[in-house]
Design an enzyme around this catalytic site. Structure first.
Site, PDB file in Angstrom:
ATOM      1  N   GLU A  40     -24.830   9.453  -8.968  1.00 38.71           N
ATOM      2  CA  GLU A  40     -25.689   9.335 -10.155  1.00 38.71           C
ATOM      3  C   GLU A  40     -25.984   7.894 -10.553  1.00 38.71           C
ATOM      4  OE1 GLU A  40     -24.483  11.723 -13.437  1.00 38.71           O
ATOM      5  OE2 GLU A  40     -24.164  13.514 -12.251  1.00 38.71           O
ATOM      6  N   GLU A  80     -22.166  18.863  -8.034  1.00 41.87           N
ATOM      7  CA  GLU A  80     -21.538  19.071  -9.348  1.00 41.87           C
ATOM      8  C   GLU A  80     -22.322  20.122 -10.109  1.00 41.87           C
ATOM      9  OE1 GLU A  80     -20.953  15.619 -11.926  1.00 41.87           O
ATOM     10  OE2 GLU A  80     -20.277  14.440 -10.206  1.00 41.87           O
TER      11      GLU A  80
HETATM   12  C1  GCO Z   1     -21.436  13.030 -13.200  1.00 40.80           C
HETATM   13  C2  GCO Z   1     -20.408  12.756 -13.843  1.00 40.80           C
HETATM   14  C3  GCO Z   1     -19.188  13.405 -14.171  1.00 40.80           C
HETATM   15  C4  GCO Z   1     -19.199  13.970 -15.530  1.00 40.80           C
HETATM   16  C5  GCO Z   1     -19.967  15.245 -15.571  1.00 40.80           C
HETATM   17  C6  GCO Z   1     -20.030  15.868 -16.924  1.00 40.80           C
HETATM   18  O1  GCO Z   1     -21.418  12.721 -12.003  1.00 40.80           O
HETATM   19  O2  GCO Z   1     -22.321  13.460 -13.915  1.00 40.80           O
HETATM   20  O3  GCO Z   1     -20.018  12.061 -12.805  1.00 40.80           O
HETATM   21  O4  GCO Z   1     -18.337  12.338 -14.039  1.00 40.80           O
HETATM   22  O5  GCO Z   1     -17.909  14.186 -15.905  1.00 40.80           O
HETATM   23  O6  GCO Z   1     -21.264  15.028 -15.196  1.00 40.80           O
HETATM   24  O7  GCO Z   1     -20.747  15.081 -17.792  1.00 40.80           O
END
Ligand code: GCO
Length: 463
Positions: free
Chosen positions: A170, A362
């Site tokens: 990200e 994720e």
């Molecule tokens: C991401 C974040 C995570 C966060 C998750 C929740 O990659 O977005 O790396 O570290 O914890 O997105 O907000």
């Protein structure tokens, strides 16, 4: 207890579809004595940055409890574990390798491999060493070259032992939240131009870092045991608040600014065309050849998805997001919007003819979890996984090549500016005792994963 069920004969039920859980270094590791300080350590020390005034000093104490955590991961029946490497645990301020730090990751990967769990590694999940920040961080072009050096060290140590390596996680958050919105480390810098300029410049250097690292990884890692090389980006469909032309334009601007700013240069070597609409003082400095470096072939794209975003026109910035309202919001205040996952996957698939295979790297939800007599009945999270897995299924049915799904997160952890106030884990962490308890969502996923494995074994036995 609620179950998660998949459509019969779905690709999601095949043994080749990879299921995993994900974490990141700063959010779980702790043990800051074993590494160089990073920008998040510094950020946490500043007043009013972290909701509960906490930091990553202990987090989930994973560095000391990693063997138990590997047991936990294996117990879940996953195929894969996605985690990130802390740059400052591997490379010291003087440029030397920290072998104790590097060995930690080697042991972790070997322990997982022994138990049949693949490692999916991310090189940069926001924890820039402070020694690089002191030289300008992502506003300094040199940082991109230091990143490539670091990637080379990891490639030599781990390259043949892991299933995939993602350069960045990200970069939108590092650049936009870090420099423009200023709610993440390091925050906007004095005397470095407008916030927008800083955000765009940081983004450009992150993209350059990605390209340089990928070139080098590709050279060093080839042949049979080579991992897949890619990147992890976050996406959120951008919807207009009203049907007015101004709001629709704002949403389109936001889509290019947030969703396409990273992927498009990587896949095509060009920025989205709103780049030309930015005031010239806000545009990043780009050197000749940069866009070719950024435009490297990707073996996979990691997609992180949580929710959609609604935008309205804003005269000053062009667009502003409208916070979600109504019932059923998560504790982050985010709307549960599973169809947005299908939508964004289709949008990307239709726009880029060289879109690589996708892993959902994720996906998850923060809820108000209570651990009562060793039970956490997180029904909302079970429903969330159910609806989002169906959304992945729908995208696959409509032609998108999706190879895996990682739940965020293995366990509750340090949620950046929210500190420990948000629980995203499928495993509950009692921070006072560091005790881990499987939530009902973990049990539901476990049932799904184990049933799939036993089905697979049964088929193998018959054959
Ligand atoms: C991401 C974040 C995570 C966060 C998750 C929740 O990659 O977005 O790396 O570290 O914890 O997105 O907000």
């Amino acid at each position: 207890m609620k179950k998660i069920t998949l459509p019969y004969h779905s690709v999601l039920s095949r043994p080749t579809f990879v299921y995993g859980v994900a974490t990141s270094s700063f959010q779980i590791e702790g043990d800051i004595a074993g590494r160089e300080p990073c920008i998040w350590d510094t950020f946490c020390e500043q007043p009013n940055t972290i909701k509960d005034n906490s930091n990553g000093d202990t987090a989930c104490d994973h560095i000391h409890r990693w063997q138990d955590d590997v047991d936990l991961i294996c117990e879940l029946g996953v195929d894969a574990y996605r985690f990130s490497i802390a740059w400052g645990r591997v490379i010291k301020a003087n440029g030397e390798i920290n072998h104790t730090g590097l060995n930690f990751y080697i042991k972790l990967v070997e322990a997982l491999a022994k138990r049949g769990v693949q490692s999916h590694v991310t090189l940069y999940h926001w924890d820039l060493p402070q020694y690089l920040e002191d030289k300008g961080g992502w506003l300094n072009r040199e940082t991109a070259y230091r990143f490539a050096d670091y990637a080379g060290v990891v490639a030599d140590a781990l390259g043949s032992k892991v299933s995939s390596i993602a350069t960045l996680n990200e970069p939108f958050c590092s650049a936009y939240l870090g420099y423009e919105a200023g709610i993440h480390a390091p925050g906007p810098q004095p005397h470095a131009g407008s916030r927008r300029k800083q955000g765009r410049q940081a983004a450009h250097h992150l993209l350059l870092a990605h390209g340089l690292a990928l070139q080098l990884l590709r050279q060093r890692l080839s042949g049979q045991n080579a991992p897949q090389l890619g990147v992890v980006l976050n996406f959120s469909p951008c919807h207009p608040l009203t049907d007015s032309t101004a709001d629709r334009e704002a949403a389109e601007f936001a889509h290019q600014y947030h969703n396409l700013w990273y992927l498009q240069p990587m896949l095509t070597g060009t920025y989205p065309h709103i780049h030309n609409q930015l005031a010239s003082a806000d545009r990043p400095s780009i050197e000749p050849g940069d866009m070719d470096i950024i435009n490297q072939p990707l073996d996979f794209l990691g997609v992180n998805y949580y929710t959609r975003t609604v935008f309205k026109a804003n005269e000053q910035h062009g667009f502003s997001d409208v916070p979600a309202t109504g019932d059923g919001l998560t504790t982050m205040g985010w709307e549960v919007y599973a169809q947005g996952l299908t939508e964004i996957l289709l949008t990307l698939d239709r726009q880029f003819d060289n879109l690589p295979p996708i892993y959902i790297t994720e996906n998850g939800v923060a809820t108000d979890d209570v651990c009562d007599k060793n039970e956490v009945n997180d029904v909302m999270r079970v429903d969330y996984f159910q609806s989002h897995l169906l959304a992945v299924h729908d995208a696959i049915e409509q032609g998108v090549d999706i190879r895996g799904y990682f739940a965020w997160s293995l366990m509750d952890n340090f949620e950046w500016a929210e500190g420990y106030t948000q629980r995203f884990g499928i495993v509950y962490v009692d921070y006072a005792t560091q005790r881990r308890t499987l939530k009902n969502s973990a049990k539901a996923l476990q049932q799904l994963f184990l049933a799939r494995q036993s089905q697979h074994h049964a088929v193998e036995d018959i054959c």
